[in-house]
Design a protein around this motif. Structure first.
Motif, PDB file in Angstrom:
ATOM      1  N   GLN A 162     -47.854  20.779  -4.956  1.00  0.00           N
ATOM      2  CA  GLN A 162     -46.803  20.324  -4.041  1.00  0.00           C
ATOM      3  C   GLN A 162     -46.059  19.104  -4.567  1.00  0.00           C
ATOM      4  O   GLN A 162     -44.894  18.894  -4.248  1.00  0.00           O
ATOM      5  CB  GLN A 162     -47.404  19.966  -2.678  1.00  0.00           C
ATOM      6  CG  GLN A 162     -47.885  21.167  -1.900  1.00  0.00           C
ATOM      7  CD  GLN A 162     -48.527  20.791  -0.574  1.00  0.00           C
ATOM      8  OE1 GLN A 162     -48.130  19.823   0.058  1.00  0.00           O
ATOM      9  NE2 GLN A 162     -49.525  21.541  -0.169  1.00  0.00           N
ATOM     10  N   GLN A 163     -46.778  18.271  -5.321  1.00  0.00           N
ATOM     11  CA  GLN A 163     -46.181  17.017  -5.788  1.00  0.00           C
ATOM     12  C   GLN A 163     -45.492  17.159  -7.147  1.00  0.00           C
ATOM     13  O   GLN A 163     -45.023  16.167  -7.705  1.00  0.00           O
ATOM     14  CB  GLN A 163     -47.261  15.924  -5.872  1.00  0.00           C
ATOM     15  CG  GLN A 163     -47.990  15.669  -4.573  1.00  0.00           C
ATOM     16  CD  GLN A 163     -47.063  15.281  -3.435  1.00  0.00           C
ATOM     17  OE1 GLN A 163     -46.009  14.703  -3.670  1.00  0.00           O
ATOM     18  NE2 GLN A 163     -47.435  15.611  -2.208  1.00  0.00           N
TER      19      GLN A 163
ATOM     20  N   TRP B 126     -44.450  27.453  -6.911  1.00  0.00           N
ATOM     21  CA  TRP B 126     -44.493  26.191  -6.164  1.00  0.00           C
ATOM     22  C   TRP B 126     -44.420  26.416  -4.660  1.00  0.00           C
ATOM     23  O   TRP B 126     -45.258  25.952  -3.887  1.00  0.00           O
ATOM     24  CB  TRP B 126     -43.334  25.295  -6.625  1.00  0.00           C
ATOM     25  CG  TRP B 126     -43.272  23.947  -5.995  1.00  0.00           C
ATOM     26  CD1 TRP B 126     -44.091  22.881  -6.237  1.00  0.00           C
ATOM     27  CD2 TRP B 126     -42.308  23.499  -5.022  1.00  0.00           C
ATOM     28  NE1 TRP B 126     -43.693  21.802  -5.484  1.00  0.00           N
ATOM     29  CE2 TRP B 126     -42.604  22.156  -4.728  1.00  0.00           C
ATOM     30  CE3 TRP B 126     -41.226  24.098  -4.381  1.00  0.00           C
ATOM     31  CZ2 TRP B 126     -41.852  21.406  -3.810  1.00  0.00           C
ATOM     32  CZ3 TRP B 126     -40.479  23.359  -3.479  1.00  0.00           C
ATOM     33  CH2 TRP B 126     -40.803  22.027  -3.198  1.00  0.00           C
ATOM     34  N   ARG B 127     -43.443  27.190  -4.218  1.00  0.00           N
ATOM     35  CA  ARG B 127     -43.293  27.397  -2.771  1.00  0.00           C
ATOM     36  C   ARG B 127     -44.379  28.324  -2.226  1.00  0.00           C
ATOM     37  O   ARG B 127     -44.731  28.269  -1.050  1.00  0.00           O
ATOM     38  CB  ARG B 127     -41.908  27.964  -2.451  1.00  0.00           C
ATOM     39  CG  ARG B 127     -41.631  29.357  -3.032  1.00  0.00           C
ATOM     40  CD  ARG B 127     -40.300  29.872  -2.530  1.00  0.00           C
ATOM     41  NE  ARG B 127     -40.031  31.249  -2.923  1.00  0.00           N
ATOM     42  CZ  ARG B 127     -39.174  32.031  -2.277  1.00  0.00           C
ATOM     43  NH1 ARG B 127     -38.521  31.576  -1.224  1.00  0.00           N
ATOM     44  NH2 ARG B 127     -38.961  33.266  -2.684  1.00  0.00           N
TER      45      ARG B 127
ATOM     46  N   TRP C  57     -53.886  22.849  -4.892  1.00  0.00           N
ATOM     47  CA  TRP C  57     -52.928  23.031  -3.790  1.00  0.00           C
ATOM     48  C   TRP C  57     -52.110  21.767  -3.533  1.00  0.00           C
ATOM     49  O   TRP C  57     -50.884  21.796  -3.513  1.00  0.00           O
ATOM     50  CB  TRP C  57     -53.686  23.459  -2.531  1.00  0.00           C
ATOM     51  CG  TRP C  57     -52.845  23.742  -1.323  1.00  0.00           C
ATOM     52  CD1 TRP C  57     -52.052  24.836  -1.107  1.00  0.00           C
ATOM     53  CD2 TRP C  57     -52.722  22.919  -0.156  1.00  0.00           C
ATOM     54  NE1 TRP C  57     -51.456  24.746   0.136  1.00  0.00           N
ATOM     55  CE2 TRP C  57     -51.844  23.578   0.737  1.00  0.00           C
ATOM     56  CE3 TRP C  57     -53.267  21.687   0.240  1.00  0.00           C
ATOM     57  CZ2 TRP C  57     -51.507  23.052   1.987  1.00  0.00           C
ATOM     58  CZ3 TRP C  57     -52.933  21.171   1.480  1.00  0.00           C
ATOM     59  CH2 TRP C  57     -52.054  21.845   2.335  1.00  0.00           C
ATOM     60  N   ARG C  58     -52.806  20.645  -3.384  1.00  0.00           N
ATOM     61  CA  ARG C  58     -52.076  19.406  -3.084  1.00  0.00           C
ATOM     62  C   ARG C  58     -51.331  18.875  -4.311  1.00  0.00           C
ATOM     63  O   ARG C  58     -50.318  18.187  -4.189  1.00  0.00           O
ATOM     64  CB  ARG C  58     -53.029  18.331  -2.552  1.00  0.00           C
ATOM     65  CG  ARG C  58     -54.089  17.880  -3.547  1.00  0.00           C
ATOM     66  CD  ARG C  58     -54.888  16.718  -2.963  1.00  0.00           C
ATOM     67  NE  ARG C  58     -55.818  16.128  -3.914  1.00  0.00           N
ATOM     68  CZ  ARG C  58     -56.302  14.900  -3.777  1.00  0.00           C
ATOM     69  NH1 ARG C  58     -55.946  14.142  -2.757  1.00  0.00           N
ATOM     70  NH2 ARG C  58     -57.142  14.429  -4.668  1.00  0.00           N
TER      71      ARG C  58
ATOM     72  N   GLU D 263     -36.357  24.904  -3.971  1.00  0.00           N
ATOM     73  CA  GLU D 263     -37.374  25.828  -4.494  1.00  0.00           C
ATOM     74  C   GLU D 263     -37.016  26.317  -5.892  1.00  0.00           C
ATOM     75  O   GLU D 263     -37.878  26.424  -6.764  1.00  0.00           O
ATOM     76  CB  GLU D 263     -37.546  27.007  -3.533  1.00  0.00           C
ATOM     77  CG  GLU D 263     -38.242  26.601  -2.233  1.00  0.00           C
ATOM     78  CD  GLU D 263     -38.179  27.653  -1.132  1.00  0.00           C
ATOM     79  OE1 GLU D 263     -38.850  27.466  -0.105  1.00  0.00           O
ATOM     80  OE2 GLU D 263     -37.434  28.657  -1.287  1.00  0.00           O
TER      81      GLU D 263
ATOM     82  N   GLN E 110     -47.855  26.463  -1.621  1.00  0.00           N
ATOM     83  CA  GLN E 110     -47.843  25.657  -0.390  1.00  0.00           C
ATOM     84  C   GLN E 110     -48.227  26.460   0.842  1.00  0.00           C
ATOM     85  O   GLN E 110     -48.747  25.918   1.805  1.00  0.00           O
ATOM     86  CB  GLN E 110     -46.439  25.067  -0.163  1.00  0.00           C
ATOM     87  CG  GLN E 110     -46.076  23.992  -1.154  1.00  0.00           C
ATOM     88  CD  GLN E 110     -44.660  23.468  -0.937  1.00  0.00           C
ATOM     89  OE1 GLN E 110     -44.184  23.412   0.186  1.00  0.00           O
ATOM     90  NE2 GLN E 110     -43.998  23.099  -2.014  1.00  0.00           N
TER      91      GLN E 110
END
Lengths: 259, 259
Positions: free
Chosen positions: B109-110, A105-106, B105-106, A98, A109
């Motif tokens: 994550q990447q 970022w975390r 959102w997706r 993280e 999700q």
């Protein structure tokens, strides 16, 4: 919304020193006991329609000093809600992975899908609170992060119909001491004890200064919750959420299409 | 940076109709063959230090019409890089769960960790391209999403030292036809064939209009890559990345501390 006789009115800019940590003078636990319970039941019902309808998502952010009652709030406010669509996430010290990403970022999700209630115990705001209090980030970074937070929350709103509720659990310096000592003394609370909490307590005024900045620089306003009396905390939070959800005129969607 | 005789200079605002899809007139495959190969080898070396140093992250966004050569670019540009720290992600139609979240959102994550190169084949930009071309979102949403994208990329930059490279693979209408027909005819390319691509091709001018908006409204500028000749595409992309990484004065960090 709040001509409610039990709720305080707050005016911006907020000075935390002027914000009560106790209920209004003439409001007693007995007055609110049944009302709060009914509100929690109402929230349970609203949540069922909300989950079925899948039009909105809900994000509840709980921020406050150690022992300000964040966990207890989750337990009581959502007592009559099915946990089926409630996802509580408690943000701790970031992991190595993280830390190797941007601070949101975390957090991103864990954001709720439509039909879900995401409850954050602590949140992205820690990244402009504990990190700022300890000087781990400079003031430029604080400013950039606040801008990023405002853009991020705005994104959740416009692109996923997210209703964002942010609660600042306002505990007094004196009450925190009582609560921390209880943790050390009572068997069923000891697991929450962290010796580091006493150390953080020494930075109380720094925290208040940083909280104040957060409260006054957020695009989406906060609800300030006096939490020295836990029954009053539960009333304020439950009432705030129920009032908002009641305005949505949600409806069960009927049979799925194509059946 | 580019007094490079092989690179075009582009001026904003961009008009795609004025942007070449072919290499400069006097530049031939033979001229660049060795140069491009040396650059790719150099990138492999730079990537090793970058991976060891863990100070920055790199995001490479590849956008372009069907058959504009995104997959081939990945294969060639990173040919001499270890795949150990390269994470390629190809964004397809969102899943049901992804659709129940905001469009970033997706994507978030990447995003690459420090020391990683994230390569996006298509990206968050599809959410203001295909979705806009088909009218699945209104113009207000397009505007809000562009603002969100700019804030998001800025976040990656300031909070995770992310170097963002965005490449628009500019293929001509005529060359696309040749490429799509090859996919239908050649055994090793058939798996990429999608009958829907011919349908999308009918909306070419709408796509160009929307791409133009993206190019001109991005806070972080794009590199426009003429891709009718694949060898030139590889040169432009590799050169752009190597030039930037060369400015970082990266160094191997030595033995881990405390050993």
């Amino acid at each position: 919304m709040s001509k409610d006789p039990y709720l305080y009115q707050f005016e911006y800019p907020i000075r935390i020193a002027d914000c009560p940590t106790d209920p209004p003078k003439d409001v007693h636990e007995k007055d609110l006991e049944d009302i709060t319970k009914d509100l929690a039941k109402e929230l349970g019902k609203l949540n069922n329609v909300f989950m079925a309808e899948k039009k909105h998502s809900i994000l509840v952010v709980l921020q406050g000093m150690d022992a300000s009652g964040k966990d207890g709030a989750v337990e009581n406010v959502f007592h009559y809600c099915t946990p089926a669509n409630i996802r509580t996430y408690s943000f701790k010290k970031p992991t190595e992975v993280e830390f190797a990403h941007d601070f949101l970022w975390r957090v991103h999700q864990q954001c709720p899908a439509k039909g879900e209630i995401g409850v954050f115990i602590r949140s992205h705001y820690e990244d402009v609170l504990i990190q700022r209090v300890h000087g781990w980030i400079d003031e430029k970074r604080v400013k950039d992060r606040m801008d990023a937070i405002n853009a991020f929350e705005r994104l959740l709103e416009f692109d996923n119909n997210t209703l964002i509720f942010k609660f600042f659990l306002n505990i007094s310096y004196e009450q925190q001491e009582i609560e921390l000592k209880q943790r050390e003394a009572e068997r069923d609370k000891m697991w929450k004890h962290n010796p580091g909490d006493w150390k953080e307590r020494e930075r109380w005024s720094d925290y208040m200064r940083c909280y104040e900045d957060v409260l006054n620089n957020s695009a989406i306003p906060w609800t300030i919750v006096p939490v020295d009396k836990r029954w009053y905390r539960d009333y304020v939070i439950t009432k705030t959420i129920v009032d908002k959800l009641s305005t949505l005129s949600m409806e069960y969607p009927g049979l799925p299409k194509g059946l």
